[in-house]
Design a protein around this motif. Structure first.
Motif, PDB file in Angstrom:
ATOM      1  N   GLY B 296     -25.123  11.531-111.362  1.00  0.00           N
ATOM      2  CA  GLY B 296     -25.653  11.699-112.413  1.00  0.00           C
ATOM      3  C   GLY B 296     -26.986  12.692-112.147  1.00  0.00           C
ATOM      4  N   ALA B 297     -27.782  12.198-111.236  1.00  0.00           N
ATOM      5  CA  ALA B 297     -29.159  12.679-111.089  1.00  0.00           C
ATOM      6  C   ALA B 297     -29.104  14.131-110.369  1.00  0.00           C
ATOM      7  CB  ALA B 297     -30.052  11.734-109.892  1.00  0.00           C
ATOM      8  N   PHE B 298     -28.000  14.154-109.352  1.00  0.00           N
ATOM      9  CA  PHE B 298     -27.834  15.555-108.716  1.00  0.00           C
ATOM     10  C   PHE B 298     -27.442  16.391-109.743  1.00  0.00           C
ATOM     11  CE2 PHE B 298     -25.155  18.644-106.860  1.00  0.00           C
ATOM     12  CZ  PHE B 298     -25.977  19.188-106.019  1.00  0.00           C
ATOM     13  N   MET B 299     -26.418  15.970-110.645  1.00  0.00           N
ATOM     14  CA  MET B 299     -25.934  16.993-111.737  1.00  0.00           C
ATOM     15  C   MET B 299     -27.139  17.539-112.617  1.00  0.00           C
ATOM     16  SD  MET B 299     -22.370  15.337-113.030  1.00  0.00           S
ATOM     17  CE  MET B 299     -22.460  16.528-114.468  1.00  0.00           C
ATOM     18  N   ALA B 300     -27.913  16.439-113.186  1.00  0.00           N
ATOM     19  CA  ALA B 300     -29.132  16.938-113.885  1.00  0.00           C
ATOM     20  C   ALA B 300     -29.793  18.087-113.290  1.00  0.00           C
ATOM     21  CB  ALA B 300     -29.932  15.645-114.199  1.00  0.00           C
ATOM     22  N   LEU B 301     -30.181  17.637-112.168  1.00  0.00           N
ATOM     23  CA  LEU B 301     -31.102  18.836-111.314  1.00  0.00           C
ATOM     24  C   LEU B 301     -30.453  20.044-111.252  1.00  0.00           C
ATOM     25  CD1 LEU B 301     -33.921  18.901-110.280  1.00  0.00           C
ATOM     26  CD2 LEU B 301     -33.331  18.451-107.985  1.00  0.00           C
ATOM     27  N   PHE B 302     -29.218  20.000-110.651  1.00  0.00           N
ATOM     28  CA  PHE B 302     -28.405  20.979-110.510  1.00  0.00           C
ATOM     29  C   PHE B 302     -28.147  22.040-111.358  1.00  0.00           C
ATOM     30  CE2 PHE B 302     -24.311  23.293-110.075  1.00  0.00           C
ATOM     31  CZ  PHE B 302     -24.378  23.964-109.016  1.00  0.00           C
ATOM     32  N   GLY B 303     -27.761  21.307-112.540  1.00  0.00           N
ATOM     33  CA  GLY B 303     -27.406  22.029-113.937  1.00  0.00           C
ATOM     34  C   GLY B 303     -28.558  22.601-114.381  1.00  0.00           C
ATOM     35  N   ILE B 304     -29.733  21.945-114.547  1.00  0.00           N
ATOM     36  CA  ILE B 304     -30.993  22.420-115.095  1.00  0.00           C
ATOM     37  C   ILE B 304     -31.511  23.719-114.463  1.00  0.00           C
ATOM     38  CG2 ILE B 304     -32.624  21.112-114.411  1.00  0.00           C
ATOM     39  CD1 ILE B 304     -32.212  22.554-117.774  1.00  0.00           C
ATOM     40  N   LEU B 305     -31.402  23.605-112.975  1.00  0.00           N
ATOM     41  CA  LEU B 305     -31.984  24.644-112.058  1.00  0.00           C
ATOM     42  C   LEU B 305     -31.288  26.072-112.435  1.00  0.00           C
ATOM     43  CD1 LEU B 305     -32.825  22.900-108.676  1.00  0.00           C
ATOM     44  CD2 LEU B 305     -34.448  23.880-110.386  1.00  0.00           C
ATOM     45  N   HIS B 306     -29.688  25.879-112.310  1.00  0.00           N
ATOM     46  CA  HIS B 306     -28.897  26.732-112.772  1.00  0.00           C
ATOM     47  C   HIS B 306     -29.002  27.403-114.043  1.00  0.00           C
ATOM     48  CE1 HIS B 306     -26.354  27.951-109.278  1.00  0.00           C
ATOM     49  NE2 HIS B 306     -26.795  26.573-108.873  1.00  0.00           N
ATOM     50  N   ALA B 307     -29.342  26.564-114.969  1.00  0.00           N
ATOM     51  CA  ALA B 307     -29.518  26.912-116.485  1.00  0.00           C
ATOM     52  C   ALA B 307     -30.645  27.966-116.642  1.00  0.00           C
ATOM     53  CB  ALA B 307     -29.681  25.706-117.357  1.00  0.00           C
ATOM     54  N   ILE B 308     -31.725  27.511-115.825  1.00  0.00           N
ATOM     55  CA  ILE B 308     -32.827  28.307-116.014  1.00  0.00           C
ATOM     56  C   ILE B 308     -32.826  29.881-115.388  1.00  0.00           C
ATOM     57  CG2 ILE B 308     -35.360  28.628-115.216  1.00  0.00           C
ATOM     58  CD1 ILE B 308     -35.765  25.635-115.035  1.00  0.00           C
ATOM     59  N   LEU B 309     -31.973  29.958-114.370  1.00  0.00           N
ATOM     60  CA  LEU B 309     -31.675  31.045-113.847  1.00  0.00           C
ATOM     61  C   LEU B 309     -30.712  32.063-114.538  1.00  0.00           C
ATOM     62  CD1 LEU B 309     -33.178  30.321-111.137  1.00  0.00           C
ATOM     63  CD2 LEU B 309     -31.166  31.292-109.822  1.00  0.00           C
ATOM     64  N   GLN B 310     -29.971  31.465-115.501  1.00  0.00           N
ATOM     65  CA  GLN B 310     -29.016  32.438-116.491  1.00  0.00           C
ATOM     66  C   GLN B 310     -29.789  33.129-117.350  1.00  0.00           C
ATOM     67  OE1 GLN B 310     -25.895  32.387-115.076  1.00  0.00           O
ATOM     68  NE2 GLN B 310     -26.741  30.674-113.702  1.00  0.00           N
ATOM     69  N   SER B 311     -29.473  34.464-117.472  1.00  0.00           N
ATOM     70  CA  SER B 311     -29.893  35.360-118.512  1.00  0.00           C
ATOM     71  C   SER B 311     -28.839  35.431-119.689  1.00  0.00           C
ATOM     72  CB  SER B 311     -29.953  36.884-117.829  1.00  0.00           C
ATOM     73  OG  SER B 311     -31.056  36.703-116.891  1.00  0.00           O
ATOM     74  N   ASP B 312     -27.600  35.196-119.265  1.00  0.00           N
ATOM     75  CA  ASP B 312     -26.595  34.969-120.649  1.00  0.00           C
ATOM     76  C   ASP B 312     -26.817  33.774-121.215  1.00  0.00           C
ATOM     77  OD1 ASP B 312     -23.864  36.399-121.196  1.00  0.00           O
ATOM     78  OD2 ASP B 312     -23.749  34.128-121.404  1.00  0.00           O
ATOM     79  N   THR B 313     -26.847  33.964-122.591  1.00  0.00           N
ATOM     80  CA  THR B 313     -27.234  32.854-123.553  1.00  0.00           C
ATOM     81  C   THR B 313     -26.366  31.808-123.377  1.00  0.00           C
ATOM     82  OG1 THR B 313     -26.192  34.202-125.047  1.00  0.00           O
ATOM     83  CG2 THR B 313     -28.464  34.226-125.457  1.00  0.00           C
ATOM     84  N   LYS B 314     -25.082  32.011-123.483  1.00  0.00           N
ATOM     85  CA  LYS B 314     -24.028  30.865-123.290  1.00  0.00           C
ATOM     86  C   LYS B 314     -24.002  30.308-122.062  1.00  0.00           C
ATOM     87  CE  LYS B 314     -21.136  31.707-127.387  1.00  0.00           C
ATOM     88  NZ  LYS B 314     -19.833  32.280-127.531  1.00  0.00           N
TER      89      LYS B 314
END
Lengths: 224, 682
Positions: B296-314
């Motif tokens: 869970g901890a890894f997913m949280a960090l991984f997910g949010i880091l990738h989220a920040i990098l996205q420019s596509d809204t969805k």
């Protein structure tokens, strides 16, 4: 080694029906005419129904009565009728064509039976059904039907081999554990039925395309 | 007999009404398209009814069962409505009510057939997801689960008919089926460990019977792992998450809202039901808790880091879903760890926090996806870099999205704050409770939790800032318009839900506790004293406490003087300039901070999480090209090598393919004989 071939005692009626089933498998292997093959298949269905009934009576398992009823409906009535109609409409009368001649096949079949009994010995010891001695018979019938699928050339005979395998499987299941769960049994029965329909359609297609049922036409031989 | 019908009947009636309304609506709308809004509104009300029928077992702590005769003898549908199912039905009904109302406006300009299809797909999806929550035997559970998976496949396909959408939906289906296979395997293992001898009947596949299993500790770990991977494939557990960032952008906004808000939670429900109820708490291993926590901890960090990098809204929102599922798993793992090491209070709190976060995420993530839908509809663009300045054009929907943005960033007094606070408090219970290794794992999780929350705030600052603030970055954004009334109403409903969940946490926690305490056989002490509803005190009498209402009051009091200072300077020192003008006097749009510029520091600090390809032109390049592509590292490191391996195996296997049927049969025959011989004589 010889000791392990000795089967545990079974009720005489069940034993008799089992040996009759094995005999019918050999009969299928040796039969040369297509129509007799279907008749033997129907006979095998009757034997299967009777042996299911006798196991049901001997063991007092009520759900096996349903199995027997299904067997009667599917394997004695429905499938043979379908197959006979198929033979008629496709004008198949002639001889069964073999890849390996019948006497050789019978000898191979004998070895297969010995192998099956040796294989089934420990399973029979573990099972706690009244008819556990017959697991070897079921296995032998299964492998014999498989042998028939390998050694025959025509598509219809292969279907009969396939149906024979299913019969043997059912027989083994009845004798090893008083049958598979109802869902599995029903599922297999429907599969076999649908399979036969598909095969039927398939036969028409093969004849349309090749004007023959010889499997060599279906081989994927690369054209030079 | 009571006058009141049993809760499970009410739920079933509500679900069936929804299904039939939806299907009837699909039939009618094809011919009378103007009735679509009516049907969506009706469905939305029926979803609320489902939510209420889910609330009933929570409030009354009832546990009702029902056995419906199935089509085949011996296989009847076992259904059960206990507080846990009720909680998830509440989640489903609440989130989908808003989404369905929104759909009335969203599909306004679609062709009649599309409207009808969407009605049918959505209701089928919702009905069978509801069925998953009610199922109490393996057969009906898998039936509902599979139809839900297939319905989600069709929901994704209702987007544009492009190669990308087809690929995304196919990948979703593939991973869902892989997952289902693992789930069925796990169920089968459970069922065979339930009785001493091999007398396996259909009755032994009911959940009641599965509970009676006696797994050895190794088997329990294996079954738990299978459940984690199986349900994880549908919940987006890394590394099985790759379908998620593709599928959510491909689907239309209401569909992605349902997928992210509801379907991911169905997987969480499955996992919690399987682990706590079927495998059973006594059989679970503390090490599995740690595994879940670390995952869970890894997913949280991984997910949010990738989220920040996205420019596509969805896509951004999809990666953020991975983060939030990570937080929920973290809480669940923490709960298992505490409960298995003899700290039932802390464990119950952690599990409550996880469920609270699941509920919150359903609301604010659905709201965000709907908001993204309005942004995309208004501008005709999907990339944040081509939006900008939307807040002036769409003030109402913008304000509603802002609520969701604050929630997901965990800023008081919103619901995201409450559940993340609870999660953090439950990690902090580790301070004097556990052994060294376990304690450090939990505290490591706590650190990641805080980091992920802060990064989430950063990511959604980017989402809102680049999308809604500044100046329009494209012609589409300049021509943007406010969305329809239905859309605003649907989003408004979800925003109200989020605010309620944030402002009255004690009430909500009290209800969630009723769903959790049967699983942990522990209940939290109820706080005594007045104002219990306003003040959240999860571990009375002494434990940590907070009050979002009080924080809201504080915020207002602190903001007023600032507001007065700003507004009071009118005419004196105030200078008007272009927003995000970077000091330029003229409107120079390209000087605004872009979505990429927000992400640059993250890319710089956490390079191991990304697989980047950069091309910087040399100073004397006559035709300079700057190129940067960032990819999910699971594609180049895991999936593509795997695909290549499969292709290589398939090509090797091609050699034995002679094309003769008899030869094939001989292959099977000899294999059979050999295998049987090996079995017999080793």
């Amino acid at each position: 080694m010889a000791a392990s071939f000795v089967s545990p005692p079974t009720s005489p009626l069940v034993g008799f029906l089992g040996s009759a089933l094995l005999l019918s498998s050999f009969a299928m292997l040796s039969m040369r005419r297509m129509a007799s093959l279907v008749r033997i298949f129907a006979l095998q269905g009757i034997l299967l129904t009777l042996s299911t009934l006798s196991v049901a009576l001997a063991a007092g398992e009520p759900h096996l009565f349903f199995s027997a009823l299904f067997t009667l409906a599917f394997k004695v009535l429905l499938l043979p009728i379908l197959l006979f109609r198929l033979l008629e409409r496709l004008h198949i009368r002639g001889e069964v064509e073999v890849l390996l001649n019948v006497p050789t096949t019978m000898v191979v079949g004998l070895f297969v039976v010995v192998f099956s009994f040796a294989l089934a010995a420990p399973i029979s010891e573990m099972a706690n059904t009244v008819s556990r001695g017959l697991i070897g018979v079921g296995l032998a019938a299964l492998l014999l039907s498989f042998l028939m699928m390998i050694t025959r050339r025509k598509a219809v005979t292969q279907v009969l081999g396939f149906l024979g395998m299913e019969n043997a499987l059912f027989f083994s299941a009845i004798n090893a554990t008083y049958g598979m769960p109802m869902v599995v049994e029903l599922g297999v029965a429907f599969d076999v039925l649908v399979g036969t329909f598909v095969f039927g359609i398939f036969f028409f297609q093969i004849r349309e395309t090749f004007e023959s049922f010889d499997l060599k036409h279906m081989d994927n031989t690369p054209t030079e | 007999m009571t006058l009141f019908p049993s809760p499970i009947f009410l739920t079933l009636a509500a679900l069936l009404t929804l299904l039939f309304t939806g299907l009837a609506g699909a039939g009618v709308v094809g011919r009378r398209p103007s009735l679509a809004s009516f049907f969506f509104t009706l469905l939305s009300l029926e979803s609320l009814a489902i939510a209420l029928s889910g609330l009933l077992p929570l409030v009354t702590t009832s546990d009702t069962r029902l056995i419906l005769p199935g089509g085949i003898p011996g296989l009847s549908f076992h259904l059960r409505l206990d507080p846990l199912s009720g909680f998830f039905l509440l989640l489903l009904g609440g989130a989908s009510a808003g989404v369905l109302l929104y759909s009335a406006g969203y599909t306004k300009n679609e062709a009649p057939e599309k409207k009808a299809q969407f009605l049918a797909k959505t209701t089928v999806f919702l009905f069978f997801t509801g069925g998953v929550f009610l199922a109490a035997d393996v057969y009906s559970f898998m039936l509902f689960w599979e139809i839900m998976a297939v319905a989600s496949f069709f929901l994704i396909l209702s987007g544009e008919n492009t190669e990308g959408v087809r690929r995304a939906s196919y990948l979703t289906l593939l991973l869902a089926h892989g997952g289902s296979m693992l789930i069925v395997t796990a169920f089968a293992l459970l069922a065979t460990r339930e009785l001493p001898s091999g007398s396996l009947t259909m009755a032994s596949f009911s959940f009641e019977a599965l509970k009676m299993n006696h797994l050895s500790s190794g088997e329990a770990l294996l079954v738990s792992l299978l459940f984690l991977l199986g349900f994880g494939a549908k919940a987006g557990v890394v590394p099985l998450h790759v379908w998620l960032p593709l599928a959510h952008p491909a689907a239309p906004a209401p569909a992605s809202a349902l997928l992210s808000g509801v379907m991911l939670k169905a997987a969480i429900y499955g996992l919690i039901r399987a682990l706590f109820d079927l495998v059973g708490l006594p059989q679970l291993a503390p090490s599995f808790g740690i595994l879940l926590l670390v995952t869970g901890a890894f997913m949280a960090l991984f997910g949010i880091l990738h989220a920040i990098l996205q420019s596509d809204t969805k896509t951004l929102l999809a990666y953020s879903s991975i983060e939030n599922i990570g937080l929920i798993l973290l809480g669940t793992g923490l709960g298992i760890l505490y409960l298995k090491t003899g700290h039932p209070l802390a464990g119950t709190l952690a599990l409550c926090a996880a469920l609270y976060h699941a509920l919150n995420h359903a609301f604010f993530k659905a709201l965000l996806f709907l908001g993204a839908g309005t942004m995309i509809h208004a501008t005709g663009e999907t990339n944040l870099n081509r939006m900008g300045g939307l807040f002036k054009k769409m003030p109402v929907s913008g304000a509603l999205v802002l609520i969701a943005v604050l929630s997901i960033s965990g800023i008081p007094p919103t619901n995201g704050f409450v559940s993340e606070w609870l999660l953090l408090q439950s990690t902090l219970q580790a301070r004097d409770l556990l052994g060294t290794i376990q304690r450090s794992a939990v505290l490591f999780g706590a650190a990641i939790l805080v980091l992920a929350s802060a990064l989430a705030a950063m990511g959604f600052l980017k989402f809102f800032g680049v999308g809604y603030l500044g100046q329009p970055r494209s012609d589409g954004a300049r021509a943007a318009h406010e969305c329809s009334l239905f859309e605003r109403l649907g989003m408004g409903g979800l925003a109200m839900g989020s605010l309620f969940l944030g402002l009255f946490p004690s009430l909500v926690l009290g209800e969630i506790l009723k769903a959790v305490s049967p699983l942990t056989s522990t209940t939290l002490p109820s706080p005594s004293g007045a104002y219990g509803w306003a003040w959240l005190l999860p571990l009375p009498p002494a434990g940590p406490s907070t009050s979002p209402l009080f924080l809201l009051l504080l915020l207002v009091i602190l903001t007023l003087p600032v507001l007065w200072l700003v507004l009071g300077t009118e005419g004196k020192k105030r200078r008007l300039s272009i927003p995000w003008g970077c000091g330029y006097r003229d409107s120079y749009r390209r000087s605004q901070a872009t979505a990429e510029s927000f992400a640059q520091p993250i890319r710089h600090f956490f390079p191991v999480f990304f697989s980047m390809k950069r091309h910087l032109p040399s100073p004397d390049d006559p035709d300079p090209v700057f190129l940067l592509s960032v990819e999910d590292p699971h594609w180049p490191l895991l999936y593509r090598p795997l695909f290549r391996l499969f292709v290589a195996i398939a090509e090797g296997a091609e050699r034995v393919r002679s094309g003769r049927i008899s030869i094939y049969l001989i292959y099977s025959f000899t294999t059979l004989i050999l295998l049987l011989s090996v079995l017999r004589w080793h």
